[in-house]
Design an enzyme around this catalytic site. Structure first.
Site, PDB file in Angstrom:
ATOM      1  N   ASP A  12       0.821  -1.219   0.000  1.00 40.35           N
ATOM      2  CA  ASP A  12       0.000   0.000   0.000  1.00 40.35           C
ATOM      3  C   ASP A  12       0.853   1.266   0.000  1.00 40.35           C
ATOM      4  OD1 ASP A  12      -1.958  -1.980   0.507  1.00 40.35           O
ATOM      5  OD2 ASP A  12      -1.886  -1.604   2.661  1.00 40.35           O
ATOM      6  N   GLU A 171     -11.180  -1.329  -3.901  1.00 43.66           N
ATOM      7  CA  GLU A 171     -10.579  -0.536  -2.832  1.00 43.66           C
ATOM      8  C   GLU A 171      -9.532   0.408  -3.394  1.00 43.66           C
ATOM      9  OE1 GLU A 171      -9.016  -3.628  -0.370  1.00 43.66           O
ATOM     10  OE2 GLU A 171      -7.350  -4.085  -1.714  1.00 43.66           O
TER      11      GLU A 171
END
Length: 282
Positions: A12, A171
């Site tokens: 991420d 997401e």
């Protein structure tokens, strides 16, 4: 690029540039159930050699309302202060520091967005600052939320929260502006899947309305063992039209959805503004 750019397991990655220095804020990976508690920061002037600034925020000691699941940090600067948005126990918090290297301290003493504030999961925050200085917050798994932030960067009007969930969205929303075009990008499929990938849409404003899904811009390359490419961030090299994309992938070799590594590649556009699919560097 010499990928992976960071040692060990990270995911991420949020890539941002302050002045002449790039900063990376990733999830610390390698834990069952993504149960890590600490965030670290890394800096570089060339996107190749990175300095580890150590732990900048630890849920165990710095946050009172969450204990684990430290995911998906995102950073932004305003008036010499640095704001770190992060996931903790499936809620979104915000911390502040006087340096991009921290230490960061909890700005609110509670979540900015509680885990049950809206339908689906309240994770994966991202802040986009437009040319006029207005900042916007994007987040959500299962649904993509967006809202203008107040000038303090730690509050917003709930009545202004909008949801836009593109085709294929799972997401990790991320927004950039290039010229007069706004790009909303997101990750599709599950981060544990080899088919985790990035797609995008466009608009003439930071809150849409967004075009239909325009295509995939980052995906696996099984022939070279590159799998699970997603949860990205994008940054423009200051003073140029050169762009870079940071993302995670399964660690090469033998990685999986909790053993991921951070990679950076160039991002290119066609003459008509479409994003050219990325060829991941090994």
């Amino acid at each position: 690029m010499n990928n992976p750019v960071l040692p060990g397991f990270t995911a991420d990655p949020h890539l941002v540039v302050y002045g002449d220095t790039y900063w990376l804020y990733p999830t610390t990976d390698g834990f069952d159930g993504w149960s890590g508690t600490r965030f670290r920061a890394y800096s570089s002037t060339d996107l190749t050699r990175w300095t580890d600034h150590g732990v900048i925020l630890d849920l165990a000691t710095d946050i009172t309302w969450a204990d684990a699941h430290a995911w998906a940090p995102a950073a932004v600067e305003r008036d010499g202060r640095y704001y770190l948005y992060f996931c903790a126990d499936r809620a979104i918090g915000v911390a502040v520091a006087d340096s991009p290297a921290g230490p960061f301290r909890d700005a609110l003493g509670k979540p900015l967005i509680a885990a049950d504030a809206y339908p689906d999961q309240m994770i994966d925050p991202m802040v986009f600052t437009d040319d006029d200085g207005r900042a916007y917050l994007y987040w959500g798994q299962g649904a993509a939320y967006q809202v203008p932030l107040h000038d303090d960067l730690v509050s917003f009007d709930p009545a202004e929260v909008n949801v836009h969930t593109p085709e294929g969205y799972n997401e990790a929303p991320f927004v950039i502006r290039r010229g007069d075009v706004y790009y909303l990008m997101w990750s599709e499929n599950d981060t544990r899947s080899a088919d985790y990938r990035v797609a995008y849409a466009t608009s003439d404003g930071p809150l849409g309305p967004w075009s239909p899904r325009r295509g995939v811009i980052l995906a696996k390359d099984e022939s070279r063992g590159i799998l699970g490419t997603g949860h990205h961030s994008v940054v423009r090299e200051p003073g140029t039209d050169d762009w870079h994309i940071a993302y995670h992938r399964f660690a090469v070799p033998g990685g999986d959805g909790t053993h991921r590594e951070t990679a950076i590649d160039r991002l290119h556009f066609t003459d008509d503004g479409a994003i050219v699919p990325v060829v991941p560097a090994r």
